[in-house]
Design a protein around this motif. Structure first.
Motif, PDB file in Angstrom:
ATOM      1  N   THR A 122     -20.324   5.933  31.249  1.00  0.00           N
ATOM      2  CA  THR A 122     -19.646   5.346  32.409  1.00  0.00           C
ATOM      3  C   THR A 122     -19.131   3.944  32.087  1.00  0.00           C
ATOM      4  O   THR A 122     -19.595   3.308  31.142  1.00  0.00           O
ATOM      5  CB  THR A 122     -20.602   5.240  33.622  1.00  0.00           C
ATOM      6  OG1 THR A 122     -21.651   4.322  33.307  1.00  0.00           O
ATOM      7  CG2 THR A 122     -21.199   6.573  34.005  1.00  0.00           C
ATOM      8  N   LYS A 123     -18.190   3.492  32.887  1.00  0.00           N
ATOM      9  CA  LYS A 123     -17.618   2.158  32.691  1.00  0.00           C
ATOM     10  C   LYS A 123     -17.200   1.630  34.047  1.00  0.00           C
ATOM     11  O   LYS A 123     -16.741   2.409  34.896  1.00  0.00           O
ATOM     12  CB  LYS A 123     -16.397   2.306  31.780  1.00  0.00           C
ATOM     13  CG  LYS A 123     -15.963   1.025  31.163  1.00  0.00           C
ATOM     14  CD  LYS A 123     -14.847   1.225  30.164  1.00  0.00           C
ATOM     15  CE  LYS A 123     -14.372  -0.164  29.748  1.00  0.00           C
ATOM     16  NZ  LYS A 123     -13.151  -0.119  28.999  1.00  0.00           N
ATOM     17  N   MET A 124     -17.362   0.322  34.247  1.00  0.00           N
ATOM     18  CA  MET A 124     -16.877  -0.276  35.496  1.00  0.00           C
ATOM     19  C   MET A 124     -15.372  -0.506  35.361  1.00  0.00           C
ATOM     20  O   MET A 124     -14.917  -1.155  34.430  1.00  0.00           O
ATOM     21  CB  MET A 124     -17.593  -1.602  35.768  1.00  0.00           C
ATOM     22  CG  MET A 124     -19.052  -1.478  36.141  1.00  0.00           C
ATOM     23  SD  MET A 124     -19.393  -0.409  37.551  1.00  0.00           S
ATOM     24  CE  MET A 124     -18.786  -1.402  38.918  1.00  0.00           C
ATOM     25  N   ILE A 125     -14.597   0.065  36.258  1.00  0.00           N
ATOM     26  CA  ILE A 125     -13.142  -0.133  36.249  1.00  0.00           C
ATOM     27  C   ILE A 125     -12.717  -0.513  37.673  1.00  0.00           C
ATOM     28  O   ILE A 125     -12.994   0.247  38.612  1.00  0.00           O
ATOM     29  CB  ILE A 125     -12.395   1.146  35.770  1.00  0.00           C
ATOM     30  CG1 ILE A 125     -12.856   1.531  34.357  1.00  0.00           C
ATOM     31  CG2 ILE A 125     -10.880   0.961  35.823  1.00  0.00           C
ATOM     32  CD1 ILE A 125     -12.294   2.834  33.816  1.00  0.00           C
ATOM     33  N   ASN A 126     -12.087  -1.646  37.816  1.00  0.00           N
ATOM     34  CA  ASN A 126     -11.656  -2.154  39.139  1.00  0.00           C
ATOM     35  C   ASN A 126     -12.780  -2.142  40.175  1.00  0.00           C
ATOM     36  O   ASN A 126     -12.567  -1.763  41.326  1.00  0.00           O
ATOM     37  CB  ASN A 126     -10.470  -1.338  39.686  1.00  0.00           C
ATOM     38  CG  ASN A 126      -9.261  -1.440  38.799  1.00  0.00           C
ATOM     39  OD1 ASN A 126      -9.070  -2.465  38.148  1.00  0.00           O
ATOM     40  ND2 ASN A 126      -8.469  -0.376  38.734  1.00  0.00           N
ATOM     41  N   GLY A 127     -13.972  -2.471  39.748  1.00  0.00           N
ATOM     42  CA  GLY A 127     -15.092  -2.568  40.687  1.00  0.00           C
ATOM     43  C   GLY A 127     -15.788  -1.250  40.989  1.00  0.00           C
ATOM     44  O   GLY A 127     -16.705  -1.205  41.815  1.00  0.00           O
ATOM     45  N   PHE A 128     -15.353  -0.172  40.340  1.00  0.00           N
ATOM     46  CA  PHE A 128     -16.004   1.127  40.568  1.00  0.00           C
ATOM     47  C   PHE A 128     -16.621   1.647  39.277  1.00  0.00           C
ATOM     48  O   PHE A 128     -16.080   1.418  38.185  1.00  0.00           O
ATOM     49  CB  PHE A 128     -14.986   2.172  41.069  1.00  0.00           C
ATOM     50  CG  PHE A 128     -14.366   1.810  42.392  1.00  0.00           C
ATOM     51  CD1 PHE A 128     -15.163   1.525  43.492  1.00  0.00           C
ATOM     52  CD2 PHE A 128     -12.980   1.748  42.533  1.00  0.00           C
ATOM     53  CE1 PHE A 128     -14.598   1.183  44.713  1.00  0.00           C
ATOM     54  CE2 PHE A 128     -12.411   1.401  43.750  1.00  0.00           C
ATOM     55  CZ  PHE A 128     -13.220   1.121  44.842  1.00  0.00           C
ATOM     56  N   CYS A 129     -17.712   2.399  39.425  1.00  0.00           N
ATOM     57  CA  CYS A 129     -18.352   2.996  38.252  1.00  0.00           C
ATOM     58  C   CYS A 129     -17.674   4.347  37.981  1.00  0.00           C
ATOM     59  O   CYS A 129     -17.722   5.249  38.827  1.00  0.00           O
ATOM     60  CB  CYS A 129     -19.849   3.176  38.517  1.00  0.00           C
ATOM     61  SG  CYS A 129     -20.698   3.885  37.110  1.00  0.00           S
ATOM     62  N   ILE A 156     -34.395   3.208  39.835  1.00  0.00           N
ATOM     63  CA  ILE A 156     -32.978   3.584  39.981  1.00  0.00           C
ATOM     64  C   ILE A 156     -32.149   2.372  40.396  1.00  0.00           C
ATOM     65  O   ILE A 156     -31.051   2.158  39.892  1.00  0.00           O
ATOM     66  CB  ILE A 156     -32.814   4.743  41.000  1.00  0.00           C
ATOM     67  CG1 ILE A 156     -33.699   5.927  40.614  1.00  0.00           C
ATOM     68  CG2 ILE A 156     -31.350   5.174  41.120  1.00  0.00           C
ATOM     69  CD1 ILE A 156     -33.374   6.605  39.311  1.00  0.00           C
ATOM     70  N   TYR A 157     -32.692   1.560  41.310  1.00  0.00           N
ATOM     71  CA  TYR A 157     -31.965   0.343  41.718  1.00  0.00           C
ATOM     72  C   TYR A 157     -31.673  -0.516  40.486  1.00  0.00           C
ATOM     73  O   TYR A 157     -30.594  -1.072  40.349  1.00  0.00           O
ATOM     74  CB  TYR A 157     -32.765  -0.460  42.756  1.00  0.00           C
ATOM     75  CG  TYR A 157     -32.498  -0.022  44.180  1.00  0.00           C
ATOM     76  CD1 TYR A 157     -31.230  -0.192  44.754  1.00  0.00           C
ATOM     77  CD2 TYR A 157     -33.488   0.557  44.962  1.00  0.00           C
ATOM     78  CE1 TYR A 157     -30.972   0.218  46.059  1.00  0.00           C
ATOM     79  CE2 TYR A 157     -33.243   0.967  46.271  1.00  0.00           C
ATOM     80  CZ  TYR A 157     -31.980   0.792  46.809  1.00  0.00           C
ATOM     81  OH  TYR A 157     -31.723   1.198  48.088  1.00  0.00           O
ATOM     82  N   ASN A 158     -32.631  -0.623  39.578  1.00  0.00           N
ATOM     83  CA  ASN A 158     -32.420  -1.419  38.370  1.00  0.00           C
ATOM     84  C   ASN A 158     -31.311  -0.856  37.498  1.00  0.00           C
ATOM     85  O   ASN A 158     -30.530  -1.597  36.922  1.00  0.00           O
ATOM     86  CB  ASN A 158     -33.713  -1.470  37.539  1.00  0.00           C
ATOM     87  CG  ASN A 158     -34.606  -2.570  38.059  1.00  0.00           C
ATOM     88  OD1 ASN A 158     -34.122  -3.528  38.639  1.00  0.00           O
ATOM     89  ND2 ASN A 158     -35.907  -2.418  37.871  1.00  0.00           N
ATOM     90  N   ILE A 159     -31.262   0.469  37.419  1.00  0.00           N
ATOM     91  CA  ILE A 159     -30.246   1.098  36.564  1.00  0.00           C
ATOM     92  C   ILE A 159     -28.838   0.883  37.123  1.00  0.00           C
ATOM     93  O   ILE A 159     -27.885   0.669  36.382  1.00  0.00           O
ATOM     94  CB  ILE A 159     -30.535   2.619  36.421  1.00  0.00           C
ATOM     95  CG1 ILE A 159     -31.858   2.836  35.692  1.00  0.00           C
ATOM     96  CG2 ILE A 159     -29.396   3.344  35.703  1.00  0.00           C
ATOM     97  CD1 ILE A 159     -32.357   4.267  35.729  1.00  0.00           C
ATOM     98  N   ILE A 160     -28.706   0.944  38.447  1.00  0.00           N
ATOM     99  CA  ILE A 160     -27.346   0.918  39.019  1.00  0.00           C
ATOM    100  C   ILE A 160     -26.937  -0.466  39.543  1.00  0.00           C
ATOM    101  O   ILE A 160     -25.891  -0.589  40.172  1.00  0.00           O
ATOM    102  CB  ILE A 160     -27.185   1.972  40.129  1.00  0.00           C
ATOM    103  CG1 ILE A 160     -28.174   1.699  41.270  1.00  0.00           C
ATOM    104  CG2 ILE A 160     -27.326   3.374  39.592  1.00  0.00           C
ATOM    105  CD1 ILE A 160     -27.680   2.205  42.580  1.00  0.00           C
ATOM    106  N   LYS A 161     -27.778  -1.452  39.257  1.00  0.00           N
ATOM    107  CA  LYS A 161     -27.478  -2.822  39.714  1.00  0.00           C
ATOM    108  C   LYS A 161     -26.038  -3.187  39.344  1.00  0.00           C
ATOM    109  O   LYS A 161     -25.605  -2.907  38.230  1.00  0.00           O
ATOM    110  CB  LYS A 161     -28.443  -3.796  39.019  1.00  0.00           C
ATOM    111  CG  LYS A 161     -29.170  -4.657  40.017  1.00  0.00           C
ATOM    112  CD  LYS A 161     -30.069  -5.708  39.382  1.00  0.00           C
ATOM    113  CE  LYS A 161     -30.645  -5.334  38.064  1.00  0.00           C
ATOM    114  NZ  LYS A 161     -31.725  -6.046  37.515  1.00  0.00           N
ATOM    115  N   SER A 162     -25.319  -3.755  40.249  1.00  0.00           N
ATOM    116  CA  SER A 162     -23.906  -4.169  40.096  1.00  0.00           C
ATOM    117  C   SER A 162     -22.971  -3.042  39.640  1.00  0.00           C
ATOM    118  O   SER A 162     -21.959  -3.274  38.991  1.00  0.00           O
ATOM    119  CB  SER A 162     -23.779  -5.415  39.218  1.00  0.00           C
ATOM    120  OG  SER A 162     -24.526  -5.289  38.044  1.00  0.00           O
ATOM    121  N   LYS A 163     -23.305  -1.809  39.971  1.00  0.00           N
ATOM    122  CA  LYS A 163     -22.402  -0.700  39.657  1.00  0.00           C
ATOM    123  C   LYS A 163     -21.681  -0.174  40.913  1.00  0.00           C
ATOM    124  O   LYS A 163     -20.955   0.806  40.853  1.00  0.00           O
ATOM    125  CB  LYS A 163     -23.170   0.456  38.996  1.00  0.00           C
ATOM    126  CG  LYS A 163     -23.643   0.137  37.577  1.00  0.00           C
ATOM    127  CD  LYS A 163     -23.952   1.425  36.857  1.00  0.00           C
ATOM    128  CE  LYS A 163     -24.426   1.306  35.436  1.00  0.00           C
ATOM    129  NZ  LYS A 163     -24.314   0.076  34.708  1.00  0.00           N
TER     130      LYS A 163
END
Ligand SMILES: Cc1ncc(COP(=O)(O)O)c(C=O)c1O
Length: 385
Positions: A122-129, A156-163
Protein backbone atom coordinates in the motif's frame (compact mmCIF):
# COMPACT_ATOMS: atom_id res chain seq x y z
CA UNK A 1 -29.31 -43.92 21.52
CA UNK A 2 -30.52 -40.53 20.32
CA UNK A 3 -29.68 -37.40 22.31
CA UNK A 4 -30.99 -33.86 22.14
CA UNK A 5 -28.00 -31.62 22.72
CA UNK A 6 -28.30 -28.47 20.61
CA UNK A 7 -25.31 -26.28 19.87
CA UNK A 8 -26.47 -22.97 21.33
CA UNK A 9 -30.14 -22.23 21.88
CA UNK A 10 -31.82 -19.34 23.68
CA UNK A 11 -32.63 -19.47 27.37
CA UNK A 12 -35.82 -17.53 28.10
CA UNK A 13 -36.48 -18.04 31.75
CA UNK A 14 -36.36 -14.38 32.82
CA UNK A 15 -38.68 -11.41 32.29
CA UNK A 16 -39.17 -11.97 28.56
CA UNK A 17 -42.84 -12.95 28.70
CA UNK A 18 -43.72 -10.22 31.21
CA UNK A 19 -42.04 -7.48 29.15
CA UNK A 20 -43.50 -8.66 25.85
CA UNK A 21 -46.95 -8.89 27.43
CA UNK A 22 -46.61 -5.34 28.70
CA UNK A 23 -45.49 -4.04 25.30
CA UNK A 24 -48.44 -5.77 23.63
CA UNK A 25 -50.99 -4.71 26.20
CA UNK A 26 -49.95 -1.07 25.76
CA UNK A 27 -50.20 -1.47 21.99
CA UNK A 28 -46.50 -0.51 21.71
CA UNK A 29 -45.43 -3.04 19.11
CA UNK A 30 -43.29 -1.06 16.73
CA UNK A 31 -41.95 1.79 18.83
CA UNK A 32 -41.83 2.28 22.56
CA UNK A 33 -39.93 2.52 25.78
CA UNK A 34 -38.36 -0.93 25.58
CA UNK A 35 -36.29 0.18 22.58
CA UNK A 36 -34.95 3.21 24.44
CA UNK A 37 -34.27 1.20 27.58
CA UNK A 38 -32.58 -1.59 25.64
CA UNK A 39 -30.30 0.89 23.86
CA UNK A 40 -29.47 2.71 27.07
CA UNK A 41 -28.70 -0.42 29.08
CA UNK A 42 -26.52 -2.11 26.46
CA UNK A 43 -24.67 1.10 25.59
CA UNK A 44 -23.92 2.08 29.18
CA UNK A 45 -22.79 -1.46 30.02
CA UNK A 46 -19.89 -0.95 27.58
CA UNK A 47 -18.76 2.60 28.38
CA UNK A 48 -19.74 6.00 27.01
CA UNK A 49 -21.69 5.04 23.94
CA UNK A 50 -24.80 6.01 22.00
CA UNK A 51 -26.70 2.83 21.15
CA UNK A 52 -28.92 2.39 18.09
CA UNK A 53 -30.90 -0.82 17.92
CA UNK A 54 -31.51 -2.31 14.48
CA UNK A 55 -33.08 -5.39 12.94
CA UNK A 56 -29.93 -7.58 12.85
CA UNK A 57 -26.21 -7.71 13.46
CA UNK A 58 -25.73 -7.64 9.69
CA UNK A 59 -27.75 -4.41 9.40
CA UNK A 60 -25.68 -2.99 12.26
CA UNK A 61 -22.42 -3.63 10.38
CA UNK A 62 -23.84 -2.32 7.11
CA UNK A 63 -24.89 0.98 8.69
CA UNK A 64 -21.68 1.27 10.73
CA UNK A 65 -19.68 1.00 7.50
CA UNK A 66 -21.85 3.55 5.69
CA UNK A 67 -21.72 6.00 8.59
CA UNK A 68 -17.93 5.59 8.69
CA UNK A 69 -17.72 6.79 5.10
CA UNK A 70 -17.08 3.49 3.32
CA UNK A 71 -17.82 4.01 -0.35
CA UNK A 72 -18.54 2.04 -3.45
CA UNK A 73 -15.33 0.51 -4.86
CA UNK A 74 -13.35 1.01 -1.66
CA UNK A 75 -11.65 -1.94 0.01
CA UNK A 76 -12.42 -3.01 3.57
CA UNK A 77 -9.98 -5.29 5.34
CA UNK A 78 -11.41 -8.06 7.47
CA UNK A 79 -10.75 -11.49 8.89
CA UNK A 80 -10.57 -14.52 6.59
CA UNK A 81 -12.43 -16.66 9.09
CA UNK A 82 -15.73 -15.14 10.13
CA UNK A 83 -19.43 -15.54 9.48
CA UNK A 84 -20.55 -14.61 5.96
CA UNK A 85 -22.54 -11.66 7.37
CA UNK A 86 -19.29 -9.75 7.98
CA UNK A 87 -18.32 -9.88 4.30
CA UNK A 88 -21.91 -9.53 3.07
CA UNK A 89 -22.29 -6.23 4.92
CA UNK A 90 -19.10 -4.90 3.28
CA UNK A 91 -20.38 -5.93 -0.14
CA UNK A 92 -23.79 -4.23 0.47
CA UNK A 93 -21.93 -0.89 0.60
CA UNK A 94 -20.40 -1.58 -2.83
CA UNK A 95 -16.95 -1.98 -1.26
CA UNK A 96 -14.82 -5.13 -1.57
CA UNK A 97 -13.57 -7.24 1.34
CA UNK A 98 -9.86 -8.08 1.58
CA UNK A 99 -9.29 -11.14 3.73
CA UNK A 100 -6.43 -11.39 6.24
CA UNK A 101 -5.32 -14.62 7.88
CA UNK A 102 -6.04 -15.28 11.57
CA UNK A 103 -3.96 -16.11 14.64
CA UNK A 104 -3.48 -19.65 15.88
CA UNK A 105 -4.01 -18.53 19.48
CA UNK A 106 -7.43 -16.88 19.30
CA UNK A 107 -8.70 -17.08 15.69
CA UNK A 108 -8.77 -13.26 15.34
CA UNK A 109 -7.16 -11.19 12.60
CA UNK A 110 -3.40 -11.65 12.35
CA UNK A 111 -1.96 -8.18 12.96
CA UNK A 112 1.58 -9.23 12.02
CA UNK A 113 0.47 -10.39 8.60
CA UNK A 114 -1.55 -7.21 8.13
CA UNK A 115 1.39 -5.01 9.07
CA UNK A 116 3.72 -6.75 6.59
CA UNK A 117 1.12 -6.58 3.88
CA UNK A 118 0.58 -2.85 4.42
CA UNK A 119 4.30 -2.09 4.12
CA UNK A 120 4.68 -4.04 0.88
CA UNK A 121 1.36 -3.43 -0.85
CA UNK A 122 0.00 0.00 0.00
CA UNK A 123 0.98 3.63 -0.43
CA UNK A 124 -0.47 6.93 0.75
CA UNK A 125 -1.62 8.89 -2.32
CA UNK A 126 -3.41 12.25 -1.92
CA UNK A 127 -4.21 11.46 1.70
CA UNK A 128 -5.69 8.02 1.01
CA UNK A 129 -4.23 4.57 1.60
CA UNK A 130 -4.15 2.84 -1.79
CA UNK A 131 -3.76 -0.86 -2.54
CA UNK A 132 -0.98 -0.76 -5.17
CA UNK A 133 -2.22 -3.88 -6.92
CA UNK A 134 -5.90 -2.97 -7.31
CA UNK A 135 -5.49 0.84 -7.16
CA UNK A 136 -8.46 0.97 -4.79
CA UNK A 137 -8.67 2.97 -1.60
CA UNK A 138 -8.61 1.04 1.68
CA UNK A 139 -11.12 2.98 3.73
CA UNK A 140 -11.79 0.72 6.71
CA UNK A 141 -10.82 -2.32 8.74
CA UNK A 142 -13.65 -4.43 10.08
CA UNK A 143 -12.26 -6.20 13.14
CA UNK A 144 -14.17 -9.28 14.23
CA UNK A 145 -14.09 -10.48 17.84
CA UNK A 146 -14.82 -14.10 16.94
CA UNK A 147 -16.12 -16.60 19.48
CA UNK A 148 -15.88 -13.95 22.22
CA UNK A 149 -12.12 -13.50 21.81
CA UNK A 150 -10.51 -10.09 21.41
CA UNK A 151 -9.21 -8.86 18.07
CA UNK A 152 -6.62 -6.48 19.45
CA UNK A 153 -7.67 -2.96 18.41
CA UNK A 154 -4.58 -1.26 19.88
CA UNK A 155 -2.30 -3.32 17.62
CA UNK A 156 -4.40 -2.39 14.60
CA UNK A 157 -4.57 1.30 15.52
CA UNK A 158 -0.76 1.31 15.56
CA UNK A 159 -0.56 -0.28 12.14
CA UNK A 160 -2.96 2.13 10.45
CA UNK A 161 -1.86 5.31 12.24
CA UNK A 162 -1.98 8.25 9.78
CA UNK A 163 -3.34 6.05 6.99
CA UNK A 164 -6.81 7.63 7.03
CA UNK A 165 -8.47 4.28 7.67
CA UNK A 166 -11.44 3.77 10.00
CA UNK A 167 -11.78 0.84 12.38
CA UNK A 168 -15.22 -0.70 12.78
CA UNK A 169 -15.67 -3.62 15.17
CA UNK A 170 -17.94 -6.59 14.61
CA UNK A 171 -18.69 -7.74 18.13
CA UNK A 172 -21.64 -9.96 17.14
CA UNK A 173 -20.21 -12.86 19.14
CA UNK A 174 -18.47 -10.95 21.91
CA UNK A 175 -20.98 -9.22 24.18
CA UNK A 176 -20.10 -10.11 27.77
CA UNK A 177 -16.36 -10.46 27.14
CA UNK A 178 -13.90 -8.17 28.95
CA UNK A 179 -10.40 -6.94 28.12
CA UNK A 180 -8.16 -5.78 30.95
CA UNK A 181 -11.29 -5.70 33.13
CA UNK A 182 -13.08 -3.34 30.77
CA UNK A 183 -16.10 -4.37 28.65
CA UNK A 184 -14.92 -5.44 25.20
CA UNK A 185 -16.38 -2.45 23.33
CA UNK A 186 -14.92 0.06 25.78
CA UNK A 187 -12.12 1.48 23.60
CA UNK A 188 -13.95 1.16 20.27
CA UNK A 189 -15.27 4.08 18.31
CA UNK A 190 -17.95 2.03 16.58
CA UNK A 191 -18.93 -1.49 17.65
CA UNK A 192 -21.74 -3.73 16.41
CA UNK A 193 -23.63 -6.49 18.23
CA UNK A 194 -25.96 -9.29 17.12
CA UNK A 195 -28.98 -10.54 19.07
CA UNK A 196 -29.60 -13.47 16.75
CA UNK A 197 -31.09 -16.58 18.38
CA UNK A 198 -27.80 -18.39 18.97
CA UNK A 199 -25.95 -15.41 20.45
CA UNK A 200 -25.12 -14.94 24.13
CA UNK A 201 -28.33 -12.94 24.48
CA UNK A 202 -31.09 -12.71 21.89
CA UNK A 203 -33.94 -10.38 21.06
CA UNK A 204 -35.37 -13.02 18.73
CA UNK A 205 -33.32 -11.41 15.94
CA UNK A 206 -31.81 -7.96 16.15
CA UNK A 207 -28.63 -5.96 16.47
CA UNK A 208 -27.16 -2.76 17.82
CA UNK A 209 -24.53 -0.22 16.85
CA UNK A 210 -22.61 1.44 19.68
CA UNK A 211 -21.07 4.77 18.71
CA UNK A 212 -18.80 7.08 20.67
CA UNK A 213 -19.81 9.97 18.46
CA UNK A 214 -23.42 11.16 18.72
CA UNK A 215 -23.47 12.49 15.15
CA UNK A 216 -22.53 9.06 13.84
CA UNK A 217 -25.27 7.48 15.98
CA UNK A 218 -27.81 10.00 14.66
CA UNK A 219 -26.79 9.22 11.10
CA UNK A 220 -27.22 5.49 11.74
CA UNK A 221 -30.67 5.99 13.27
CA UNK A 222 -31.65 8.14 10.29
CA UNK A 223 -30.45 5.56 7.75
CA UNK A 224 -32.19 2.72 9.64
CA UNK A 225 -35.46 4.65 9.42
CA UNK A 226 -35.60 4.99 5.62
CA UNK A 227 -33.57 8.23 5.84
CA UNK A 228 -36.73 10.08 6.71
CA UNK A 229 -36.75 13.69 7.93
CA UNK A 230 -37.78 14.06 11.57
CA UNK A 231 -41.03 15.76 10.62
CA UNK A 232 -44.29 14.31 9.38
CA UNK A 233 -43.55 15.39 5.82
CA UNK A 234 -41.66 12.35 4.44
CA UNK A 235 -38.68 14.13 2.99
CA UNK A 236 -35.89 11.79 1.90
CA UNK A 237 -32.58 13.32 0.90
CA UNK A 238 -30.77 9.98 0.86
CA UNK A 239 -31.61 6.36 0.20
CA UNK A 240 -32.38 4.74 3.54
CA UNK A 241 -33.09 1.28 4.90
CA UNK A 242 -35.86 -0.34 6.89
CA UNK A 243 -33.55 -1.67 9.57
CA UNK A 244 -35.56 -0.82 12.69
CA UNK A 245 -35.91 -3.20 15.60
CA UNK A 246 -39.44 -3.50 16.98
CA UNK A 247 -40.35 -2.60 20.57
CA UNK A 248 -41.49 -6.21 21.10
CA UNK A 249 -38.06 -7.52 20.09
CA UNK A 250 -36.40 -4.91 22.29
CA UNK A 251 -38.56 -6.11 25.22
CA UNK A 252 -37.14 -9.62 24.75
CA UNK A 253 -33.62 -8.21 24.40
CA UNK A 254 -33.91 -6.18 27.59
CA UNK A 255 -35.05 -9.20 29.61
CA UNK A 256 -32.17 -11.20 28.16
CA UNK A 257 -29.68 -8.48 28.99
CA UNK A 258 -30.66 -8.81 32.66
CA UNK A 259 -29.28 -12.36 32.44
CA UNK A 260 -26.08 -11.60 30.55
CA UNK A 261 -23.69 -11.99 33.49
CA UNK A 262 -25.34 -15.26 34.50
CA UNK A 263 -25.15 -16.57 30.91
CA UNK A 264 -21.46 -15.69 30.62
CA UNK A 265 -20.77 -17.47 33.89
CA UNK A 266 -22.61 -20.56 32.63
CA UNK A 267 -20.69 -20.57 29.36
CA UNK A 268 -17.42 -20.18 31.27
CA UNK A 269 -18.34 -23.12 33.52
CA UNK A 270 -19.17 -25.21 30.47
CA UNK A 271 -15.80 -24.27 28.93
CA UNK A 272 -14.02 -25.34 32.14
CA UNK A 273 -15.70 -28.74 32.08
CA UNK A 274 -14.69 -29.31 28.47
CA UNK A 275 -11.16 -28.17 29.29
CA UNK A 276 -10.87 -30.54 32.26
CA UNK A 277 -11.84 -33.37 30.00
CA UNK A 278 -10.17 -32.70 26.65
CA UNK A 279 -6.93 -31.19 27.94
CA UNK A 280 -6.41 -34.48 29.78
CA UNK A 281 -6.76 -36.54 26.61
CA UNK A 282 -4.16 -36.46 23.88
CA UNK A 283 -6.49 -35.53 21.02
CA UNK A 284 -6.35 -31.77 21.43
CA UNK A 285 -7.07 -28.83 23.68
CA UNK A 286 -9.67 -26.16 24.27
CA UNK A 287 -8.89 -22.74 22.78
CA UNK A 288 -8.34 -20.51 25.78
CA UNK A 289 -8.48 -16.77 26.48
CA UNK A 290 -5.21 -14.88 26.83
CA UNK A 291 -4.26 -13.32 30.18
CA UNK A 292 -5.88 -9.92 29.51
CA UNK A 293 -9.16 -11.33 28.16
CA UNK A 294 -12.20 -12.58 30.06
CA UNK A 295 -13.94 -14.45 27.24
CA UNK A 296 -17.71 -15.02 27.13
CA UNK A 297 -16.94 -18.46 25.59
CA UNK A 298 -19.99 -17.97 23.42
CA UNK A 299 -18.94 -21.06 21.49
CA UNK A 300 -16.23 -23.19 23.11
CA UNK A 301 -13.68 -24.46 20.58
CA UNK A 302 -11.82 -27.75 20.65
CA UNK A 303 -8.62 -27.60 18.58
CA UNK A 304 -7.53 -31.09 17.58
CA UNK A 305 -3.79 -31.76 17.42
CA UNK A 306 -2.40 -31.53 13.92
CA UNK A 307 -0.51 -34.78 14.35
CA UNK A 308 -3.76 -36.70 15.00
CA UNK A 309 -4.94 -36.38 11.39
CA UNK A 310 -8.55 -36.72 12.55
CA UNK A 311 -11.30 -35.99 10.03
CA UNK A 312 -13.42 -33.60 12.11
CA UNK A 313 -16.13 -33.36 9.45
CA UNK A 314 -16.81 -37.09 9.81
CA UNK A 315 -17.00 -36.73 13.60
CA UNK A 316 -19.31 -33.73 13.33
CA UNK A 317 -21.56 -35.71 10.99
CA UNK A 318 -21.66 -38.77 13.25
CA UNK A 319 -22.35 -36.73 16.37
CA UNK A 320 -25.16 -34.82 14.64
CA UNK A 321 -26.64 -38.16 13.56
CA UNK A 322 -27.05 -39.09 17.23
CA UNK A 323 -28.47 -35.68 18.19
CA UNK A 324 -25.34 -33.94 19.44
CA UNK A 325 -25.01 -30.72 17.53
CA UNK A 326 -21.35 -30.01 16.82
CA UNK A 327 -20.29 -27.45 14.24
CA UNK A 328 -17.12 -26.68 12.35
CA UNK A 329 -15.67 -23.19 12.78
CA UNK A 330 -16.26 -20.59 10.06
CA UNK A 331 -15.05 -21.86 6.74
CA UNK A 332 -12.52 -19.38 5.31
CA UNK A 333 -14.84 -17.12 3.34
CA UNK A 334 -12.64 -17.18 0.25
CA UNK A 335 -13.45 -20.90 -0.16
CA UNK A 336 -17.11 -20.01 -0.73
CA UNK A 337 -18.34 -19.33 -4.26
CA UNK A 338 -19.87 -16.02 -3.12
CA UNK A 339 -16.52 -14.60 -2.04
CA UNK A 340 -13.90 -16.36 -4.13
CA UNK A 341 -13.29 -13.36 -6.40
CA UNK A 342 -12.02 -11.17 -3.56
CA UNK A 343 -8.44 -10.39 -2.50
CA UNK A 344 -6.51 -12.01 0.30
CA UNK A 345 -3.30 -10.82 1.94
CA UNK A 346 -1.73 -14.30 1.94
CA UNK A 347 -2.42 -17.98 1.33
CA UNK A 348 -4.43 -17.98 4.59
CA UNK A 349 -2.54 -21.00 5.88
CA UNK A 350 -3.72 -20.66 9.49
CA UNK A 351 -7.41 -20.19 8.60
CA UNK A 352 -7.29 -23.22 6.34
CA UNK A 353 -5.46 -25.34 8.87
CA UNK A 354 -7.72 -24.43 11.82
CA UNK A 355 -10.86 -24.97 9.78
CA UNK A 356 -9.83 -28.61 9.31
CA UNK A 357 -9.16 -29.30 12.97
CA UNK A 358 -11.39 -27.16 15.18
CA UNK A 359 -14.84 -28.07 16.48
CA UNK A 360 -17.49 -25.81 18.09
CA UNK A 361 -18.89 -27.67 21.09
CA UNK A 362 -22.46 -27.38 22.42
CA UNK A 363 -22.78 -24.58 24.96
CA UNK A 364 -26.42 -23.59 25.42
CA UNK A 365 -26.72 -21.93 28.82
CA UNK A 366 -29.22 -24.64 29.77
CA UNK A 367 -26.84 -27.54 29.01
CA UNK A 368 -26.52 -29.97 31.95
CA UNK A 369 -23.31 -31.45 33.34
CA UNK A 370 -24.62 -34.84 32.27
CA UNK A 371 -24.97 -33.66 28.66
CA UNK A 372 -21.48 -32.11 28.72
CA UNK A 373 -20.12 -35.48 29.85
CA UNK A 374 -21.97 -37.21 27.01
CA UNK A 375 -20.50 -34.76 24.47
CA UNK A 376 -17.00 -35.39 25.84
CA UNK A 377 -17.23 -39.15 25.90
CA UNK A 378 -18.89 -39.55 22.51
CA UNK A 379 -16.49 -37.13 20.85
CA UNK A 380 -13.51 -38.96 22.30
CA UNK A 381 -14.99 -42.27 21.20
CA UNK A 382 -15.45 -41.11 17.59
CA UNK A 383 -11.97 -39.56 17.56
CA UNK A 384 -10.25 -42.82 18.34
CA UNK A 385 -12.60 -45.26 16.59
C1 LIG B 1 -19.22 -12.56 13.38
C2 LIG B 1 -20.65 -12.26 13.04
N1 LIG B 1 -20.93 -11.14 12.37
C3 LIG B 1 -22.18 -10.81 12.05
C4 LIG B 1 -23.24 -11.61 12.39
C5 LIG B 1 -24.60 -11.22 11.91
O1 LIG B 1 -25.55 -11.07 12.87
P1 LIG B 1 -27.10 -11.31 12.53
O2 LIG B 1 -27.32 -12.77 12.35
O3 LIG B 1 -27.81 -10.75 13.71
O4 LIG B 1 -27.39 -10.54 11.29
C6 LIG B 1 -23.00 -12.81 13.08
C7 LIG B 1 -24.05 -13.73 13.55
O5 LIG B 1 -25.03 -14.08 13.12
C8 LIG B 1 -21.67 -13.15 13.40
O6 LIG B 1 -21.40 -14.29 14.03
Amino acid sequence: MHYNIPNSIPNIKGNEIAYVTEALSKGMLTEGDYMKEFEKKIASSQGKFHGVCVSSGTAAIHLALLASGVNHDDEVITSASTFAATANAIIYTGARPVFVDIRLSDFCLNAKELSNWFSKNTKMINGFCINLKTKRRISAILLVHVYGFYSNREEIYNIIKSKNIKIIEDGAEALGSFVNRKPIAYGASIFTISFNGNKIITSGGGGMVLCKNKKVADKIRYLANQAKSKNYDFIHNEVGYNYRLSNVNAAIGLAQFEKLDEFVQKKRNTFKKYKNFFNNTNIGEMVEESAEVHCNYWMPLLRIKKSKKINIFEIIYKMNQIGIQLRPIWKPLILNKAFKQFETTSQLKISNDLFKRTICLPSSTSISSKDIKIVCEKLLYYSIN
